[in-house]
Design an enzyme around this catalytic site. Sequence first.
Site, short mmCIF file in Angstrom:
data_model
loop_
_atom_site.label_atom_id
_atom_site.label_comp_id
_atom_site.label_asym_id
_atom_site.label_seq_id
_atom_site.Cartn_x
_atom_site.Cartn_y
_atom_site.Cartn_z
N CYS A 78 0.71 -0.96 0.17
CA CYS A 78 -0.35 -0.05 0.47
C CYS A 78 0.43 1.30 -0.33
O CYS A 78 0.17 2.07 -0.85
CB CYS A 78 -1.07 -0.18 1.28
SG CYS A 78 -1.07 1.00 2.26
N CYS A 158 -7.42 -0.21 8.10
CA CYS A 158 -5.93 0.05 7.78
C CYS A 158 -5.65 0.72 8.97
O CYS A 158 -6.59 1.37 9.69
CB CYS A 158 -6.16 1.83 7.17
SG CYS A 158 -4.38 3.18 7.77
N GLU A 332 -2.63 33.08 6.56
CA GLU A 332 -3.12 31.53 6.20
C GLU A 332 -3.54 32.18 4.84
O GLU A 332 -4.60 32.74 4.47
CB GLU A 332 -4.31 30.47 6.95
CG GLU A 332 -4.96 29.49 6.07
CD GLU A 332 -4.01 28.60 6.02
OE1 GLU A 332 -2.46 28.12 6.54
OE2 GLU A 332 -4.42 27.91 5.19
N ASP A 380 4.91 27.54 10.41
CA ASP A 380 4.14 26.05 9.62
C ASP A 380 4.54 26.15 9.04
O ASP A 380 3.01 25.18 8.60
CB ASP A 380 3.30 26.03 11.07
CG ASP A 380 3.07 24.35 11.17
OD1 ASP A 380 3.50 23.80 10.28
OD2 ASP A 380 1.73 24.17 11.90
N CYS A 407 6.81 19.49 8.53
CA CYS A 407 6.90 18.38 8.84
C CYS A 407 8.02 17.95 7.67
O CYS A 407 7.79 16.79 6.89
CB CYS A 407 5.33 18.22 8.64
SG CYS A 407 5.08 19.46 6.83
N1 SAH Z 1 -0.19 26.19 12.04
C1 SAH Z 1 -1.64 25.09 11.13
C2 SAH Z 1 -1.33 24.88 10.21
C3 SAH Z 1 -0.29 24.01 9.34
S1 SAH Z 1 0.08 23.30 7.55
C4 SAH Z 1 -1.60 24.18 12.25
O1 SAH Z 1 -1.35 23.47 12.66
O2 SAH Z 1 -2.89 23.20 12.28
C5 SAH Z 1 0.47 24.70 7.14
C6 SAH Z 1 -0.97 25.55 5.98
O3 SAH Z 1 -0.19 26.28 5.53
C7 SAH Z 1 -1.62 25.46 5.49
O4 SAH Z 1 -3.00 25.60 6.17
C8 SAH Z 1 -1.49 25.37 4.06
O5 SAH Z 1 -3.00 26.45 3.36
C9 SAH Z 1 -1.24 26.60 4.69
N2 SAH Z 1 -0.11 28.06 3.02
C10 SAH Z 1 -0.20 26.89 2.28
N3 SAH Z 1 0.71 27.81 1.16
C11 SAH Z 1 0.89 29.51 1.80
C12 SAH Z 1 0.93 30.39 2.04
N4 SAH Z 1 2.10 30.38 0.94
N5 SAH Z 1 0.96 31.17 3.03
C13 SAH Z 1 0.30 30.78 3.69
N6 SAH Z 1 -0.10 30.32 4.39
C14 SAH Z 1 0.29 28.70 3.29
#
Ligand code: SAH
Length: 460
Positions: A78, A158, A332, A380, A407
């Site tokens: 998988c 899963c 965001e 993040d 991540c």
């Molecule tokens: N801090 C949050 C989300 C982290 S994931 C938590 O812990 O839940 C990364 C996030 O970045 C996602 O929500 C995604 O939609 C956003 N993202 C992706 N590209 C972006 C950009 N260019 N500017 C702002 N946000 C963005």
Amino acid sequence: MLKKNEIYRSEITDLTSEGNGVCHIDGIAVFVPNTAVGDIADVKIVKVLKNYCFGIIDKLIQPSADRTENDCPVYSKCGGCLFRHISYEAECRTKASIVENAFRRIGGLSPVFEEFCGAENTSCYRNKAQYPLAEIDGKAVCGFFAPRSHRLIPVTDCKLQPVIFSEILQFVLEYINEKKISVYSETSNTGIIRHIYLREGAHSKEIMLCIVARKDISRQLSALCGLITQKFDTIKSIVLNINPDRTNVILGKKCITLWGNDTISDTMCGNKVDISPLSFYQVNTIQAERLYRKALEYAQPDINDTIADLYCGAGTIGLSMADKAKKIVGVEIIPEAIENAKSNAEKNEIYNTEFYCGDAGEIFGKLRSEGCSPDIIVVDPPRKGCSDDTLRLIAESDCKKVVMISCNPSTAARDAKILSDYGFDVEKVSGFDLFPRTGHVECVVLLTKLQQYKREKLEK
Ligand code: SAH
């Protein structure tokens, strides 16, 4: 020079984030799948490239003590899990070294590496699952795609998902088959239902069932809503997501609530949160809460501090810090996530937050030109990391600290290196396992601004 089809005896000394073991034969790195550190094996070379080779095990001479019995029947097919053949302790060791190697080798950095934070639960930890559908022998089935392919491997149970997901899936599949609703085929671009998507609040146990279809099939699904909610009383929301495009992106932009609420509720670090189908929400809530607590420990805000929470999703990190700071400014790109963030703040009676929708760099630049000057910046970003512009704006700002959550340790190390060239000290790194048994690993980094920071780099 190693030759194709030749066999060499060697010991596996490392594991990569792709799940390959590494051994060195005549100074050349050879990547061997399905191995464990400490295995001694006869390795058959199957592919010779300029600087490295790929091999397979011809004969396992002495298995590593890290090896363990795999307990999943589709593990080899998988592509979701990579580490089911080694103990969890060995997996954590591997992931800790993936994080360390990224910072040392890609970043050329030597921060303090804090103890790796493994998970207590290594199964049923995911709060979200998206199952593609296919038609096999005239029946709708769901499962996961084999690695690097769109060939469906049927799976409904899963081990990473809550057990109830599998029961709900069976129910929905039976309904689809009974009503003869067709399944979407990527190759011919025909058929209707594309994915079954489930979310469960880890604390609240509220469930969202989202069906992704190529067109509006509300009428065909209306009977399902009554039947399934009678059987599963924790389902609080049933949503139809419409994705008409010929694409491998799972969700379309339009959501129609078929039954119950538009969102499900949960708590994150004690705050109530609303989650809609389109917004990002960490898939392992318990480990994410530990990660956020580490981010707070690194940020150590003062009650007079303004914190920028860039890439804030539904605002969960900023909200978990709001009572320790003067103001939280979240940015965001997904509008629904920003709506969630605003309503999450309101629900929790947190009034010192502002949320803006748009690209992190663009909005942050605009806010700075309007006089916003955060003391602490939390980032993040998604796997590709921060944009150059965002990093530059962070460096130009008067913030005293950056807390980077990521991540992807490789892009985190790259971005930390860029900030270190701009005059930040990359102090500490902590690895977190949010995705046990898979190849993914998360990390949080503390960067502090040095007094003497290198303006010349910024002025270029
Ligand atoms: N801090 C949050 C989300 C982290 S994931 C938590 O812990 O839940 C990364 C996030 O970045 C996602 O929500 C995604 O939609 C956003 N993202 C992706 N590209 C972006 C950009 N260019 N500017 C702002 N946000 C963005």
